[in-house]
Scaffold this active site. Structure first.
Site, PDB file in Angstrom:
ATOM      1  N   ASN A  12     -16.829 -34.924 -15.640  1.00 14.96           N
ATOM      2  CA  ASN A  12     -17.970 -35.601 -15.008  1.00 14.96           C
ATOM      3  C   ASN A  12     -18.573 -36.509 -16.079  1.00 14.96           C
ATOM      4  OD1 ASN A  12     -20.353 -36.410 -13.889  1.00 14.96           O
ATOM      5  ND2 ASN A  12     -21.106 -34.352 -13.415  1.00 14.96           N
ATOM      6  N   ARG A  90     -15.391 -36.410 -11.185  1.00 14.37           N
ATOM      7  CA  ARG A  90     -16.504 -36.653 -10.268  1.00 14.37           C
ATOM      8  C   ARG A  90     -16.767 -38.155 -10.229  1.00 14.37           C
ATOM      9  NH1 ARG A  90     -22.865 -36.423 -11.303  1.00 14.37           N
ATOM     10  NH2 ARG A  90     -23.498 -36.667  -9.146  1.00 14.37           N
ATOM     11  N   HIS A 179     -24.643 -35.617  -3.481  1.00 19.20           N
ATOM     12  CA  HIS A 179     -24.507 -34.150  -3.603  1.00 19.20           C
ATOM     13  C   HIS A 179     -23.471 -33.591  -2.617  1.00 19.20           C
ATOM     14  CE1 HIS A 179     -28.908 -34.068  -5.208  1.00 19.20           C
ATOM     15  NE2 HIS A 179     -28.065 -33.997  -6.226  1.00 19.20           N
ATOM     16  N   ARG A 240     -37.782 -38.808  -9.702  1.00 18.28           N
ATOM     17  CA  ARG A 240     -37.705 -39.813  -8.630  1.00 18.28           C
ATOM     18  C   ARG A 240     -38.768 -39.526  -7.575  1.00 18.28           C
ATOM     19  NH1 ARG A 240     -31.739 -38.546  -8.010  1.00 18.28           N
ATOM     20  NH2 ARG A 240     -30.793 -39.515  -9.830  1.00 18.28           N
ATOM     21  N   GLU A 383     -19.949 -27.186  -8.220  1.00 14.00           N
ATOM     22  CA  GLU A 383     -19.291 -28.472  -7.954  1.00 14.00           C
ATOM     23  C   GLU A 383     -17.983 -28.608  -8.727  1.00 14.00           C
ATOM     24  OE1 GLU A 383     -23.361 -29.924  -8.647  1.00 14.00           O
ATOM     25  OE2 GLU A 383     -22.772 -31.647  -7.444  1.00 14.00           O
TER      26      GLU A 383
END
Ligand code: ADP
Length: 404
Positions: A12, A90, A179, A240, A383
């Site tokens: 990733n 990823r 996600h 965010r 993940e």
């Protein structure tokens, strides 16, 4: 001993870090996990873990290429290099092109590059990870696993913005959702835990990490989600803002003289939990401060939980029933307080918290509601394992069909 290489290297690659893991796809165990971080800065380092303990390797100042060389040296020292059969990457944005994980070839790399305007911070780094590993593993199959792919089953009524249609036609402006790899993993795991058939399941899922999103998942397929063209839309997150009035851009520009880039930076990096608390983007830190009476920390958590509950209530309208509300990600898995507040706010949907189970399942998995309640549960996401599963499955298909 079986010496046929079968392990999967999961990569990733971010703008200043490379997360890595070697996973045995048969046992589904991670043999090593780690992160090369602060790349391009002073103090870059690799922090890695085997089954026993954590180790650190100082790199002084390394770029992505140097960091990858150090990771490969580490894997060689740990006698894992020769066990590798494939590499799974990823990739954040796959646009409308990628609905599933895919073997990487020149065409796929070009398509990932074409998605860069949609994810200017993420896709270039993901692509860099692919080109660097190609350099060191010339013949090894590589697979791209997209965060957006799972959400490609959303209907147009969920993904279209109510703006002139030409922006969708000309520039693919729409809600994509992120996600997705986590949602795929927790959907399967939740159905297993609940003993229900995924093909006939109706789930609400909240992935609450540094980035936060929620999704409505019907019969194993995404039908709505909160993140949009970019990961800024939707829930309140660590830094965010999530949803807000788009006219805020012109208001802040007029009142403060900010540029578009300034405002984008504020909304992506200085808002959310950090913005309201003026203390931290980290839920653990905020919970500690809130317990000690810090009112802005209390307010940040209250806004986070209320907006999350309100959004889950909205997403529920996409489903025909609720078999389970899944909490996952660092906050979802570990913050019993956030789960408690959200479940209490969702009483209208028949949720009744089991206080004891909620506390006990702090670091575990399991149902956190009473027997006569709409079900909510905690599922630990993975993940990396999902990327390893996809990679193993794609290379096995290729071997079986003789395709390349
Ligand atoms: P990322 O999105 O970077 O993968 P994680 O999924 O690890 O992040 O989630 C990080 C968030 O989880 C942080 O806000 C962190 O404070 C929160 N978190 C981790 N453990 C706890 C805990 N015990 N209590 C509350 N929040 C926690």
């Amino acid at each position: 001993m079986n010496t046929t290489p079968s392990n999967i290297l999961v990569i990733n690659c971010g703008s200043s870090s490379i997360k890595f893991a070697v996973i045995n796809p048969t046992t589904e165990q991670a043999l090593i996990t780690g992160i090369a971080e602060r790349l391009g800065e002073t103090g870059s380092q690799i922090v890695w873990k085997d089954s026993q303990q954590k180790h650190t390797i100082a790199l002084t100042t390394a770029d992505h290429d140097l960091a990858m060389q150090s990771i490969l040296k580490l894997l060689a020292e740990q006698q894992l290099i020769d066990s590798l059969a494939a590499i799974g990457h990823r990739v954040v944005h796959g646009g409308e092109e990628f609905t599933h994980s895919t073997l990487i070839n020149e065409k796929v790399k070009k398509a990932i590059a074409d998605c860069q305007p949609l994810a200017p911070l993420h896709n270039p780094a993901n692509l860099l990870g692919i080109t660097i590993t190609e350099k060191y593993f010339e013949k090894m199959p590589q697979v791209a696993v997209f965060d957006t792919a799972f959400h490609q089953t959303m209907p147009a009524q969920a993904y279209l913005y109510a703006i002139p249609y030409r922006f969708y036609k000309e520039k693919s402006v729409r809600r994509y959702g992120f996600h997705g790899t986590s949602y795929r993993y927790v959907t399967t795991a939740a159905c297993q835990q609940l003993g229900i058939d995924q093909q006939h399941s109706q789930l609400l899922c909240a992935h609450l990490g540094n980035g936060c999103s929620a999704a409505a998942i019907s019969n194993g397929q995404a039908i709505d989600t909160t993140m949009g063209l970019t990961p800024l839309e939707g829930l309140v997150m660590g830094t965010r803002s999530g949803n807000l009035d788009p006219n805020l851009f012109s208001f802040l520009a007029a009142e403060y003289g900010y540029s578009l880039d300034d405002i984008s930076h504020i909304l992506n990096k200085e808002s959310g939990l950090l913005g309201i608390s003026e203390l931290s983007n980290d839920m653990r830190t905020l919970e500690e401060a809130a317990n000690q009476g810090n009112q802005q920390a209390q307010l940040a958590i209250a806004v986070f939980c209320y907006q999350l509950a309100k959004t889950l209530g909205g997403l529920a309208t996409a489903l025909t029933k609720i078999d389970g509300l899944v909490f996952t990600g660092g906050i979802g898995e570990n913050s019993s307080y956030v789960r408690q507040q959200v479940i209490k706010q969702l009483a209208i949907l028949g949720f009744k918290l089991d206080e004891q189970a909620n506390l006990q399942n702090g670091n575990e998995q399991g149902v956190i509601t009473q027997p006569n309640s709409t079900c909510a549960l905690v599922v630990k996401t993975n993940e990396e394992l999902m990327i390893a599963r996809d990679t193993a499955s794609l290379i096995n298909q290729t071997t079986a069909t003789g395709n390349d």
